[in-house]
Design a protein around this motif. Structure first.
Motif, PDB file in Angstrom:
ATOM      1  N   THR A  38     -18.865  34.929  12.146  1.00  0.00           N
ATOM      2  CA  THR A  38     -17.428  34.661  12.022  1.00  0.00           C
ATOM      3  C   THR A  38     -16.623  35.821  11.437  1.00  0.00           C
ATOM      4  OG1 THR A  38     -17.757  33.657   9.853  1.00  0.00           O
ATOM      5  CG2 THR A  38     -17.786  32.171  11.778  1.00  0.00           C
ATOM      6  N   TYR A  77      -7.827  35.249  14.914  1.00  0.00           N
ATOM      7  CA  TYR A  77      -8.421  35.965  13.768  1.00  0.00           C
ATOM      8  C   TYR A  77      -7.429  36.004  12.608  1.00  0.00           C
ATOM      9  CZ  TYR A  77      -5.444  39.839  15.117  1.00  0.00           C
ATOM     10  OH  TYR A  77      -4.356  40.607  15.431  1.00  0.00           O
ATOM     11  N   SER A 116     -11.952  33.180  14.663  1.00  0.00           N
ATOM     12  CA  SER A 116     -12.009  31.748  14.960  1.00  0.00           C
ATOM     13  C   SER A 116     -12.507  31.504  16.380  1.00  0.00           C
ATOM     14  CB  SER A 116     -10.633  31.110  14.755  1.00  0.00           C
ATOM     15  OG  SER A 116      -9.669  31.757  15.553  1.00  0.00           O
ATOM     16  N   SER A 117     -12.906  32.581  17.074  1.00  0.00           N
ATOM     17  CA  SER A 117     -13.500  32.451  18.408  1.00  0.00           C
ATOM     18  C   SER A 117     -14.589  33.510  18.553  1.00  0.00           C
ATOM     19  CB  SER A 117     -12.435  32.616  19.492  1.00  0.00           C
ATOM     20  OG  SER A 117     -11.897  33.907  19.473  1.00  0.00           O
TER      21      SER A 117
END
Length: 149
Positions: A38, A77, A116-117
């Protein structure tokens, strides 16, 4: 007669073009490295031509334009802390009447982000100014995109 005038104008334009070089003493390159599932670190490298100085992010008011990184808000992000830089060379510059931090040859700035991806492009802008011992160039803004995989 027309040929002589045309030839003269052509030679004049070619000589003007040869003398009007656009100075680009800094080349930027970018990379990203995952540090966990992450998080990632962005690397923003400036390669600086011989004799030129790129200024630190932490130049005091009244000095040259400091290097500044801007990252627009994103759902993909978030920034973790501020953009970091190595210790600059510090020297009194009479042009500005103060001690100024700068880099020669090359410097790598780093920005940590939380993702976040899985994969995302990180967009931003760097504003910077460079000087040599004879001149300073106007500040320049360069947009960049770094893909984090």
């Amino acid at each position: 007669m027309k040929k002589i005038i045309f030839l003269s104008i052509t030679l004049l334009l070619l000589s003007i073009t040869a003398f009007s070089q656009i100075l680009k003493p800094v080349a930027w390159s970018y990379a990203a490295k995952r540090t966990s599932p992450t998080t990632a670190t962005l690397y923003l490298k400036a390669t600086i031509d011989e004799g030129w100085h790129l200024y630190s992010q932490f130049v005091k008011d009244g000095g040259p334009v400091k290097t500044t990184f801007t990252f627009p808000s994103s759902k993909e992000y978030t920034l973790v802390g501020k953009t970091i830089e190595p210790r600059p060379i510090s020297r009194f510059e009479s042009t500005f009447g103060m001690n100024v931090g700068f880099y020669e040859h090359s410097v790598i700035f780093q920005q940590k982000i939380k993702l976040s991806s899985k994969s995302t492009p990180v967009k931003g802008t760097v504003q910077f100014m460079v000087c040599d011992d004879k001149q300073c160039l106007p500040p320049e803004d360069i947009d960049f995109t770094i893909t984090v995989k």
